[in-house]
Design a protein around this motif. Structure first.
Motif, mmCIF file in Angstrom:
data_model
loop_
_atom_site.group_PDB
_atom_site.id
_atom_site.type_symbol
_atom_site.label_atom_id
_atom_site.label_comp_id
_atom_site.label_asym_id
_atom_site.label_seq_id
_atom_site.Cartn_x
_atom_site.Cartn_y
_atom_site.Cartn_z
ATOM 1 N N ALA A 110 0.853 -1.184 0.000
ATOM 2 C CA ALA A 110 0.000 0.000 0.000
ATOM 3 C C ALA A 110 0.896 1.244 0.000
ATOM 4 N N PRO A 111 0.522 2.318 -0.730
ATOM 5 C CA PRO A 111 -0.772 2.577 -1.364
ATOM 6 C C PRO A 111 -0.938 1.951 -2.749
ATOM 7 N N TYR A 112 -0.014 1.126 -3.180
ATOM 8 C CA TYR A 112 -0.181 0.458 -4.476
ATOM 9 C C TYR A 112 -0.966 -0.848 -4.255
ATOM 10 N N GLY A 113 -1.211 -1.562 -5.342
ATOM 11 C CA GLY A 113 -1.884 -2.854 -5.216
ATOM 12 C C GLY A 113 -3.396 -2.777 -5.260
ATOM 13 N N ASP A 114 -3.929 -1.819 -6.006
ATOM 14 C CA ASP A 114 -5.391 -1.692 -6.073
ATOM 15 C C ASP A 114 -6.054 -2.911 -6.718
ATOM 16 N N PHE A 115 -5.373 -3.516 -7.701
ATOM 17 C CA PHE A 115 -5.994 -4.667 -8.366
ATOM 18 C C PHE A 115 -6.087 -5.860 -7.417
ATOM 19 N N ALA A 116 -5.106 -5.962 -6.517
ATOM 20 C CA ALA A 116 -5.156 -7.049 -5.532
ATOM 21 C C ALA A 116 -6.348 -6.880 -4.598
ATOM 22 N N VAL A 117 -6.766 -5.638 -4.364
ATOM 23 C CA VAL A 117 -7.969 -5.389 -3.561
ATOM 24 C C VAL A 117 -9.179 -5.991 -4.280
ATOM 25 N N ALA A 118 -9.228 -5.763 -5.603
ATOM 26 C CA ALA A 118 -10.322 -6.338 -6.393
ATOM 27 C C ALA A 118 -10.285 -7.862 -6.334
ATOM 28 N N LEU A 119 -9.082 -8.432 -6.448
ATOM 29 C CA LEU A 119 -8.961 -9.898 -6.428
ATOM 30 C C LEU A 119 -9.394 -10.471 -5.080
ATOM 31 N N LEU A 120 -9.135 -9.724 -4.012
ATOM 32 C CA LEU A 120 -9.533 -10.198 -2.683
ATOM 33 C C LEU A 120 -11.059 -10.185 -2.558
ATOM 34 N N ALA A 121 -11.691 -9.154 -3.078
ATOM 35 C CA ALA A 121 -13.156 -9.100 -3.041
ATOM 36 C C ALA A 121 -13.764 -10.209 -3.892
ATOM 37 N N LEU A 122 -13.045 -10.593 -4.952
ATOM 38 C CA LEU A 122 -13.535 -11.659 -5.833
ATOM 39 C C LEU A 122 -13.190 -13.044 -5.290
ATOM 40 N N ASP A 123 -12.509 -13.093 -4.153
ATOM 41 C CA ASP A 123 -12.104 -14.363 -3.535
ATOM 42 C C ASP A 123 -11.311 -15.218 -4.530
ATOM 43 N N ALA A 124 -10.351 -14.598 -5.164
ATOM 44 C CA ALA A 124 -9.576 -15.264 -6.217
ATOM 45 C C ALA A 124 -8.677 -16.357 -5.642
ATOM 46 N N VAL A 125 -8.258 -17.221 -6.547
ATOM 47 C CA VAL A 125 -7.252 -18.239 -6.223
ATOM 48 C C VAL A 125 -5.965 -17.838 -6.938
ATOM 49 N N VAL A 126 -4.842 -17.897 -6.219
ATOM 50 C CA VAL A 126 -3.542 -17.574 -6.811
ATOM 51 C C VAL A 126 -2.870 -18.896 -7.187
ATOM 52 N N HIS A 127 -2.505 -19.005 -8.453
ATOM 53 C CA HIS A 127 -1.856 -20.225 -8.932
ATOM 54 C C HIS A 127 -0.349 -20.007 -8.939
ATOM 55 N N LEU A 128 0.356 -20.905 -8.271
ATOM 56 C CA LEU A 128 1.810 -20.800 -8.162
ATOM 57 C C LEU A 128 2.467 -21.950 -8.906
ATOM 58 N N GLY A 129 3.669 -21.701 -9.399
ATOM 59 C CA GLY A 129 4.465 -22.768 -10.005
ATOM 60 C C GLY A 129 5.853 -22.712 -9.423
ATOM 61 N N GLY A 130 6.670 -23.677 -9.782
ATOM 62 C CA GLY A 130 8.043 -23.651 -9.276
ATOM 63 C C GLY A 130 8.602 -25.036 -9.088
ATOM 64 N N ARG A 131 9.657 -25.087 -8.332
ATOM 65 C CA ARG A 131 10.376 -26.357 -8.196
ATOM 66 C C ARG A 131 9.545 -27.443 -7.529
ATOM 67 N N SER A 132 8.686 -27.043 -6.604
ATOM 68 C CA SER A 132 7.921 -28.068 -5.880
ATOM 69 C C SER A 132 6.577 -28.351 -6.548
ATOM 70 N N GLY A 133 6.410 -27.930 -7.790
ATOM 71 C CA GLY A 133 5.186 -28.211 -8.522
ATOM 72 C C GLY A 133 4.175 -27.097 -8.376
ATOM 73 N N GLU A 134 2.986 -27.347 -8.926
ATOM 74 C CA GLU A 134 1.965 -26.310 -8.933
ATOM 75 C C GLU A 134 1.173 -26.327 -7.631
ATOM 76 N N ARG A 135 0.795 -25.140 -7.180
ATOM 77 C CA ARG A 135 -0.022 -25.005 -5.974
ATOM 78 C C ARG A 135 -1.067 -23.940 -6.203
ATOM 79 N N ASP A 136 -2.223 -24.133 -5.601
ATOM 80 C CA ASP A 136 -3.268 -23.115 -5.633
ATOM 81 C C ASP A 136 -3.480 -22.603 -4.222
ATOM 82 N N VAL A 137 -3.482 -21.284 -4.063
ATOM 83 C CA VAL A 137 -3.587 -20.680 -2.733
ATOM 84 C C VAL A 137 -4.687 -19.621 -2.758
#
Lengths: 271, 160
Positions: A110-137
């Protein structure tokens, strides 16, 4: 000291490079290159993943998936994401919108990150990738741990259920129009069909160092009329759990003082 | 420090340079290619003085790494005049007193060109939105808004 760029096409290789001290993931650069320009000597490597999948937007019936590398400008121009246009349009000027990415916004303080505020209201899922495989959070868990467990994660996409027509709302109060830093940002999914509020999910920006839910206010809205009297108890609880930030734009006191005003306007916008 | 080779088209001319990895496009344009029309103002993405077009999209050169522009087409305010003839935006800015100290002018003109390229007949609100990422501390913006609208009118008259 200059910062070097490493570009990968393989996510596992990018994740390995990102694990090194001084490495940070480069999205659009609107925050990270700025850090380098400001002389942050802790930053030594940009790590970038050049995968077309990160730039994809998939709009299926009922659900949307947006690649982490999609910019605010691309969201604004996408015909299937009209309901997000208000949020994307209020982020930066046109040049910032052509750089700032969905993935980067999740890490913006903050004060940046306005789109993340929208994603939080939308109850979004964050998809992660990497060495330990894919994860949804869940986005709320991701935001809580973005500086710790997920500090070196690679976000590949976000996804969320498309809100019912007219139920998503977004407001960003700023001192300069049309572009200005946020005083407070509020996103909400509000179901008022049938005359009474039957569902409310409210996310706040600048009321802490990262987007947060206004759970007490959400609960106080259920079963209430969409009128000034009906929402009054929720507005009285809007500040519960908040720790508003203080910066050059506004003091924490001011942000707390104006939050109920803007939340009230958002909730009654169509009443 | 390892150098990397980059190539792009700058205002219609092919350019190839070896640059240090992580160098911003702004530094390459100004220090390697002597195009001083993009200015380094805030280096934070706030002032817009470094605005350039990358493949037709407005970008901030101070926050864009040169390596990410490999193979791209880059346009700056410095390349707008052709054969000694100013671009309609440049004429309108000069005629409308839309430049004072001139520091923001290159970025303002690039932001305005990005608008007119996709919307030749913009409204006043469209212009305000298009230059909303560009800061001017001299003019109060009104002469700039007027100049962009005048350039749009001049373009449409020329094409009529």
């Amino acid at each position: 000291m200059s910062v070097t760029l490493e570009t990968f096409t393989d996510i596992a290789a990018a994740a390995a490079a990102l694990a090194a001290p001084g490495a940070a993931y480069l999205g659009g650069g609107s925050l990270l290159v700025r850090r380098a320009n400001e002389g942050d000597v802790a930053l030594t490597h940009y790590v970038r993943l050049a995968d077309p999948a990160l730039r994809a937007i998939e709009v299926c019936p009922g659900r949307v998936r947006i690649g982490a590398g999609v910019t605010m400008g691309e969201i604004l121009r996408h015909p299937g994401l009209d309901f997000l246009g208000t949020a994307a349009r209020l982020i930066g000027g046109p040049a910032i919108r052509n750089a700032a990415t969905v993935g980067g916004n999740l890490y913006a303080r903050a004060p940046y990150g306005d789109f993340a505020v929208a994603l939080l209201a939308l109850d979004a899922v964050v998809h992660l990738g990497g060495r330990s495989g894919e994860r949804d959070v869940p986005v709320e868990d991701f935001l809580a741990k973005r500086g710790t467990a997920f500090a070196k994660a690679i976000v590949t996409a976000v996804s969320f259920a498309v809100p019912a027509n007219g139920t998503f709302r977004f407001i960003k109060a700023s001192r300069v129009r049309p572009k200005g830093l946020s005083v407070v940002t509020i996103a909400a999914v509000l179901d008022t069909r049938g005359g009474l509020i039957s569902f409310a999910r409210i996310a706040l920006g600048c009321l802490a160092d990262r987007p947060m839910r206004a759970r007490a206010a959400e609960t106080a809205l259920i079963g209430r009329a969409q009128t000034p009297e009906g929402i009054a108890p929720a507005l009285a609880l809007a500040l519960e759990g908040t720790t508003p930030i203080t910066d050059a734009v506004a003091s924490g006191w001011y942000r707390g003082a104006v939050l109920p005003v803007h939340l009230g306007r958002l909730l009654l916008a169509d009443a | 420090m390892a150098k990397v080779a980059i190539r792009f088209l700058l205002n219609g001319s092919e350019k190839a340079e070896f640059v240090e990895s992580g160098t911003t496009l702004l530094d390459v344009l100004r220090e390697k290619l002597a195009d001083f029309s993009p200015k380094g103002g805030c280096l934070q993405g706030t002032c817009g003085a470094c605005s350039v077009l990358v493949d037709g999209e407005i970008r901030l050169a101070c926050l864009t790494l040169a390596e990410t522009c490999e193979g791209c087409t880059i346009e700056t305010a410095g390349g707008l005049a052709k054969d000694g003839v100013l671009h309609p935006l440049q004429i309108a800015f000069a005629d409308g007193f839309a430049t004072q100290c001139g520091f923001c002018t290159g970025g303002m003109i690039v932001a305005s060109k990005a608008l007119l390229d996709r919307n030749p007949a913009p409204s006043r609100e469209d212009v305000i939105e298009a230059i909303s990422g560009n800061v001017c501390r001299c003019t109060g913006y009104e002469p700039i808004i007027g100049a962009v609208l005048a350039a749009a009118r001049a373009n449409s008259t020329n094409k009529a």
